[in-house]
Scaffold this motif. Structure first.
Motif, PDB file in Angstrom:
ATOM      1  N   SER A  51       0.827  -1.199   0.000  1.00 63.73           N
ATOM      2  CA  SER A  51       0.000   0.000   0.000  1.00 63.73           C
ATOM      3  C   SER A  51       0.865   1.254   0.000  1.00 63.73           C
ATOM      4  CB  SER A  51      -0.925   0.008   1.217  1.00 63.73           C
ATOM      5  OG  SER A  51      -1.684   1.190   1.259  1.00 63.73           O
ATOM      6  N   ASN A  52       1.911   1.268   0.812  1.00 61.97           N
ATOM      7  CA  ASN A  52       2.809   2.424   0.848  1.00 61.97           C
ATOM      8  C   ASN A  52       3.519   2.611  -0.485  1.00 61.97           C
ATOM      9  OD1 ASN A  52       2.223   3.174   3.479  1.00 61.97           O
ATOM     10  ND2 ASN A  52       3.825   1.900   4.344  1.00 61.97           N
ATOM     11  N   GLY A  56      -0.955   4.259  -1.300  1.00 58.43           N
ATOM     12  CA  GLY A  56      -2.250   4.071  -0.645  1.00 58.43           C
ATOM     13  C   GLY A  56      -2.341   4.825   0.669  1.00 58.43           C
ATOM     14  N   ARG A  57      -3.522   4.873   1.205  1.00 61.16           N
ATOM     15  CA  ARG A  57      -3.759   5.547   2.481  1.00 61.16           C
ATOM     16  C   ARG A  57      -3.372   4.624   3.626  1.00 61.16           C
ATOM     17  NH1 ARG A  57      -9.264   6.602   0.073  1.00 61.16           N
ATOM     18  NH2 ARG A  57      -9.045   8.623  -0.909  1.00 61.16           N
ATOM     19  N   ASP A  58      -2.920   5.237   4.721  1.00 57.84           N
ATOM     20  CA  ASP A  58      -2.618   4.463   5.917  1.00 57.84           C
ATOM     21  C   ASP A  58      -3.885   3.970   6.595  1.00 57.84           C
ATOM     22  OD1 ASP A  58       0.117   4.733   5.645  1.00 57.84           O
ATOM     23  OD2 ASP A  58       0.198   6.543   6.879  1.00 57.84           O
ATOM     24  N   ASP A  59      -4.916   4.789   6.511  1.00 54.72           N
ATOM     25  CA  ASP A  59      -6.148   4.479   7.222  1.00 54.72           C
ATOM     26  C   ASP A  59      -7.333   4.897   6.359  1.00 54.72           C
ATOM     27  OD1 ASP A  59      -7.633   3.603   9.385  1.00 54.72           O
ATOM     28  OD2 ASP A  59      -7.556   5.514  10.433  1.00 54.72           O
ATOM     29  N   MET A  60      -8.353   4.085   6.331  1.00 56.63           N
ATOM     30  CA  MET A  60      -9.543   4.417   5.557  1.00 56.63           C
ATOM     31  C   MET A  60     -10.760   3.989   6.362  1.00 56.63           C
ATOM     32  SD  MET A  60     -10.756   3.186   1.787  1.00 56.63           S
ATOM     33  CE  MET A  60      -9.363   3.884   0.948  1.00 56.63           C
TER      34      MET A  60
END
Length: 68
Positions: A51-52, A56-60
């Motif tokens: 994801s990184n 991508g987002r760390d939290d969704m």
């Protein structure tokens, strides 16, 4: 769309992909046209690193607001 995301999408669409052996999975990932760090993350099945790497987002979160 990145090749890594296309690969994950194809895995999700293909029920038989869940029955791949570790060797088949590794061979499939090795054949992908993606950078080494993404391959490593896929091989390690490390969704956080992947994801990184893909931005991508760390939290969704998903919230549903009920209408009055």
């Amino acid at each position: 769309m990145s090749n890594a995301i296309q690969f994950l999408e194809s895995m999700g669409r293909n029920p038989s992909a869940t029955h791949m052996s570790a060797f088949e999975y590794a061979t499939t990932v090795a054949a992908l046209d993606i950078e080494g760090a993404q391959k490593d993350a896929l091989l390690e099945r490390d969704e956080s690193v992947l994801s990184n790497l893909l931005g991508g987002r760390d939290d969704m979160r998903c919230m549903i607001m009920a209408a009055e």
